[in-house]
Design a protein around this motif. Structure first.
Motif, PDB file in Angstrom:
ATOM      1  N   ALA A  90     -30.310  45.357 -10.766  1.00  0.00           N
ATOM      2  CA  ALA A  90     -29.797  44.364  -9.826  1.00  0.00           C
ATOM      3  C   ALA A  90     -30.038  44.827  -8.388  1.00  0.00           C
ATOM      4  CB  ALA A  90     -28.307  44.138 -10.046  1.00  0.00           C
ATOM      5  N   CYS A 140     -30.880  39.776 -10.398  1.00  0.00           N
ATOM      6  CA  CYS A 140     -30.773  40.745 -11.480  1.00  0.00           C
ATOM      7  C   CYS A 140     -31.846  40.417 -12.512  1.00  0.00           C
ATOM      8  CB  CYS A 140     -29.377  40.663 -12.096  1.00  0.00           C
ATOM      9  SG  CYS A 140     -29.106  41.808 -13.476  1.00  0.00           S
ATOM     10  N   HIS A 159     -22.299  39.191  -6.280  1.00  0.00           N
ATOM     11  CA  HIS A 159     -23.134  40.319  -6.716  1.00  0.00           C
ATOM     12  C   HIS A 159     -22.265  41.444  -7.266  1.00  0.00           C
ATOM     13  CE1 HIS A 159     -26.427  43.206  -6.704  1.00  0.00           C
ATOM     14  NE2 HIS A 159     -25.655  44.030  -6.028  1.00  0.00           N
ATOM     15  N   HIS A 175     -20.803  40.424 -10.573  1.00  0.00           N
ATOM     16  CA  HIS A 175     -21.809  40.384 -11.634  1.00  0.00           C
ATOM     17  C   HIS A 175     -22.011  41.756 -12.284  1.00  0.00           C
ATOM     18  CE1 HIS A 175     -25.341  39.194 -13.866  1.00  0.00           C
ATOM     19  NE2 HIS A 175     -25.985  40.232 -13.364  1.00  0.00           N
ATOM     20  N   ARG A 176     -21.746  42.812 -11.550  1.00  0.00           N
ATOM     21  CA  ARG A 176     -21.905  44.163 -12.104  1.00  0.00           C
ATOM     22  C   ARG A 176     -21.056  44.358 -13.350  1.00  0.00           C
ATOM     23  NH1 ARG A 176     -21.558  48.554  -7.441  1.00  0.00           N
ATOM     24  NH2 ARG A 176     -22.019  49.802  -9.254  1.00  0.00           N
ATOM     25  N   CYS A 225     -22.689  41.618 -16.254  1.00  0.00           N
ATOM     26  CA  CYS A 225     -24.105  41.634 -16.623  1.00  0.00           C
ATOM     27  C   CYS A 225     -24.299  42.149 -18.053  1.00  0.00           C
ATOM     28  CB  CYS A 225     -24.894  42.503 -15.669  1.00  0.00           C
ATOM     29  SG  CYS A 225     -26.660  42.584 -16.067  1.00  0.00           S
ATOM     30  N   ARG A 268     -26.029  45.665 -18.217  1.00  0.00           N
ATOM     31  CA  ARG A 268     -25.212  46.831 -17.874  1.00  0.00           C
ATOM     32  C   ARG A 268     -24.065  47.042 -18.844  1.00  0.00           C
ATOM     33  NH1 ARG A 268     -25.049  48.678 -12.264  1.00  0.00           N
ATOM     34  NH2 ARG A 268     -22.900  49.150 -12.752  1.00  0.00           N
TER      35      ARG A 268
END
Length: 79
Positions: A19, A39, A60, A63-64, A67, A70
């Motif tokens: 990302a 990403c 953002h 989203h970590r 995802c 991840r």
């Protein structure tokens, strides 16, 4: 602790960037700001206003944790 023969590769294996976020914030307040977050899983957001850039940064960061690259859902425990 294991040691990697290549100092650029972590000892527990290679790492890949999945990302990115690019923020353009000029010195002058009157100039246009922008942000682009994306990403490899397909997530992508863009903004060109100050409020929108802040929203893209928040999305953002959120989203970590969401995802699928991840954080695999259940991994090998799936039945």
């Amino acid at each position: 602790m294991p040691v990697s023969p290549d100092p650029h590769i972590p000892a527990d294996g290679p790492a890949w960037v999945v990302a990115w976020i690019r923020i353009v914030a000029p010195d002058y307040y009157t100039e246009r700001v922008s942000a682009h977050a994306w990403c490899t899983c397909g997530f992508e957001r863009r903004a060109t206003t100050r409020r929108g850039v802040l929203a893209v940064v928040e999305q953002h960061l959120a989203h970590r944790t969401l995802c699928p690259l991840r954080n695999p859902a259940e991994g090998s425990r799936a039945a």
